[in-house]
Write a protein that holds these residues in place. Structure first.
Motif, PDB file in Angstrom:
ATOM      1  N   LEU A 273       7.039  45.360  23.711  1.00  0.00           N
ATOM      2  CA  LEU A 273       7.822  44.844  24.844  1.00  0.00           C
ATOM      3  C   LEU A 273       7.890  43.325  24.812  1.00  0.00           C
ATOM      4  O   LEU A 273       8.955  42.735  25.009  1.00  0.00           O
ATOM      5  CB  LEU A 273       7.211  45.308  26.165  1.00  0.00           C
ATOM      6  CG  LEU A 273       7.212  46.801  26.442  1.00  0.00           C
ATOM      7  CD1 LEU A 273       6.414  47.102  27.709  1.00  0.00           C
ATOM      8  CD2 LEU A 273       8.622  47.325  26.563  1.00  0.00           C
ATOM      9  N   VAL A 274       6.750  42.698  24.571  1.00  0.00           N
ATOM     10  CA  VAL A 274       6.683  41.228  24.538  1.00  0.00           C
ATOM     11  C   VAL A 274       7.548  40.689  23.403  1.00  0.00           C
ATOM     12  O   VAL A 274       8.389  39.797  23.609  1.00  0.00           O
ATOM     13  CB  VAL A 274       5.222  40.743  24.379  1.00  0.00           C
ATOM     14  CG1 VAL A 274       5.161  39.247  24.130  1.00  0.00           C
ATOM     15  CG2 VAL A 274       4.394  41.112  25.609  1.00  0.00           C
TER      16      VAL A 274
ATOM     17  N   TYR B 188     -10.469  44.742  22.925  1.00  0.00           N
ATOM     18  CA  TYR B 188      -9.249  45.542  23.060  1.00  0.00           C
ATOM     19  C   TYR B 188      -8.698  45.432  24.477  1.00  0.00           C
ATOM     20  O   TYR B 188      -7.492  45.257  24.687  1.00  0.00           O
ATOM     21  CB  TYR B 188      -9.520  47.017  22.732  1.00  0.00           C
ATOM     22  CG  TYR B 188      -9.775  47.289  21.275  1.00  0.00           C
ATOM     23  CD1 TYR B 188      -8.739  47.620  20.421  1.00  0.00           C
ATOM     24  CD2 TYR B 188     -11.063  47.240  20.755  1.00  0.00           C
ATOM     25  CE1 TYR B 188      -8.965  47.892  19.082  1.00  0.00           C
ATOM     26  CE2 TYR B 188     -11.305  47.512  19.414  1.00  0.00           C
ATOM     27  CZ  TYR B 188     -10.247  47.826  18.587  1.00  0.00           C
ATOM     28  OH  TYR B 188     -10.479  48.096  17.269  1.00  0.00           O
ATOM     29  N   TYR B 189      -9.574  45.556  25.449  1.00  0.00           N
ATOM     30  CA  TYR B 189      -9.167  45.442  26.852  1.00  0.00           C
ATOM     31  C   TYR B 189      -8.544  44.068  27.107  1.00  0.00           C
ATOM     32  O   TYR B 189      -7.484  43.964  27.736  1.00  0.00           O
ATOM     33  CB  TYR B 189     -10.368  45.668  27.762  1.00  0.00           C
ATOM     34  CG  TYR B 189     -10.093  45.375  29.217  1.00  0.00           C
ATOM     35  CD1 TYR B 189      -9.445  46.307  30.020  1.00  0.00           C
ATOM     36  CD2 TYR B 189     -10.463  44.158  29.782  1.00  0.00           C
ATOM     37  CE1 TYR B 189      -9.170  46.039  31.351  1.00  0.00           C
ATOM     38  CE2 TYR B 189     -10.201  43.888  31.114  1.00  0.00           C
ATOM     39  CZ  TYR B 189      -9.554  44.820  31.893  1.00  0.00           C
ATOM     40  OH  TYR B 189      -9.287  44.543  33.208  1.00  0.00           O
TER      41      TYR B 189
ATOM     42  N   GLN C 174      -4.761  43.245  28.331  1.00  0.00           N
ATOM     43  CA  GLN C 174      -4.475  42.458  29.537  1.00  0.00           C
ATOM     44  C   GLN C 174      -3.607  41.244  29.196  1.00  0.00           C
ATOM     45  O   GLN C 174      -2.678  40.910  29.934  1.00  0.00           O
ATOM     46  CB  GLN C 174      -5.771  42.009  30.204  1.00  0.00           C
ATOM     47  CG  GLN C 174      -6.517  43.117  30.907  1.00  0.00           C
ATOM     48  CD  GLN C 174      -5.761  43.667  32.107  1.00  0.00           C
ATOM     49  OE1 GLN C 174      -5.007  42.971  32.784  1.00  0.00           O
ATOM     50  NE2 GLN C 174      -5.957  44.931  32.382  1.00  0.00           N
ATOM     51  N   ASP C 175      -3.907  40.572  28.090  1.00  0.00           N
ATOM     52  CA  ASP C 175      -3.104  39.421  27.670  1.00  0.00           C
ATOM     53  C   ASP C 175      -1.654  39.818  27.426  1.00  0.00           C
ATOM     54  O   ASP C 175      -0.728  39.131  27.865  1.00  0.00           O
ATOM     55  CB  ASP C 175      -3.684  38.784  26.400  1.00  0.00           C
ATOM     56  CG  ASP C 175      -4.993  38.059  26.640  1.00  0.00           C
ATOM     57  OD1 ASP C 175      -5.337  37.776  27.811  1.00  0.00           O
ATOM     58  OD2 ASP C 175      -5.694  37.780  25.638  1.00  0.00           O
ATOM     59  N   ALA C 176      -1.454  40.942  26.719  1.00  0.00           N
ATOM     60  CA  ALA C 176      -0.093  41.415  26.464  1.00  0.00           C
ATOM     61  C   ALA C 176       0.601  41.790  27.763  1.00  0.00           C
ATOM     62  O   ALA C 176       1.769  41.443  27.988  1.00  0.00           O
ATOM     63  CB  ALA C 176      -0.118  42.609  25.507  1.00  0.00           C
ATOM     64  N   LEU C 177      -0.115  42.462  28.646  1.00  0.00           N
ATOM     65  CA  LEU C 177       0.442  42.872  29.936  1.00  0.00           C
ATOM     66  C   LEU C 177       0.898  41.660  30.741  1.00  0.00           C
ATOM     67  O   LEU C 177       1.970  41.678  31.357  1.00  0.00           O
ATOM     68  CB  LEU C 177      -0.614  43.666  30.708  1.00  0.00           C
ATOM     69  CG  LEU C 177      -0.168  44.497  31.883  1.00  0.00           C
ATOM     70  CD1 LEU C 177       0.829  45.555  31.463  1.00  0.00           C
ATOM     71  CD2 LEU C 177      -1.372  45.143  32.542  1.00  0.00           C
TER      72      LEU C 177
END
Length: 119
Positions: free
Chosen positions: A40-41, A77-78, A82-85
């Motif tokens: 998406l990004v 991973y989390y 979160q960074d991508a979100l």
């Protein structure tokens, strides 16, 4: 309305990748989530509402903030998820757990990744 609470939805990305034997199920689930969010990004896809469905309850609950992330193997991973979100142009996010028996698509992709790797 579907089982995840979405009135209607479009599948934006799908894929498979063999991650090897040393990766846990939760690491693999996060890797798939991160790949989808990065899609998406990287493609500048925006939305009003983003529904993320998954059959790994711990990953979904951690992303919702309902469960803490305690494992040092999972924290990177989390954090990447979160960074991508945070980079996605979207009004709201909704993470929904649904049962593994309804996730035939993921099973099919996992089997494809294993077969394509020669196993």
């Amino acid at each position: 309305m579907d089982e995840c609470g979405a009135d209607s939805y479009n599948s934006i990305a799908s894929g498979c990748e063999y991650l090897g034997f040393s990766v846990s199920n939760n690491q693999a689930e996060y890797a798939g989530l991160i790949d989808g969010l990065n899609y998406l990004v990287n493609n500048n896809i925006s939305c009003d509402k983003l529904y993320v469905r998954g059959d790994a309850e711990i990953v979904i609950r951690q992303m919702e903030g309902e469960y803490n992330v305690n494992s040092y193997n999972i924290k990177p991973y989390y954090n990447d998820a979160q960074d991508a979100l945070n980079q996605i142009d979207c009004t709201s996010f909704n993470f929904r757990h649904f049962s593994r028996d309804k996730n035939w698509e993921a099973d099919q992709l996992a089997n494809e990744a294993i077969q394509n790797n020669g196993y």
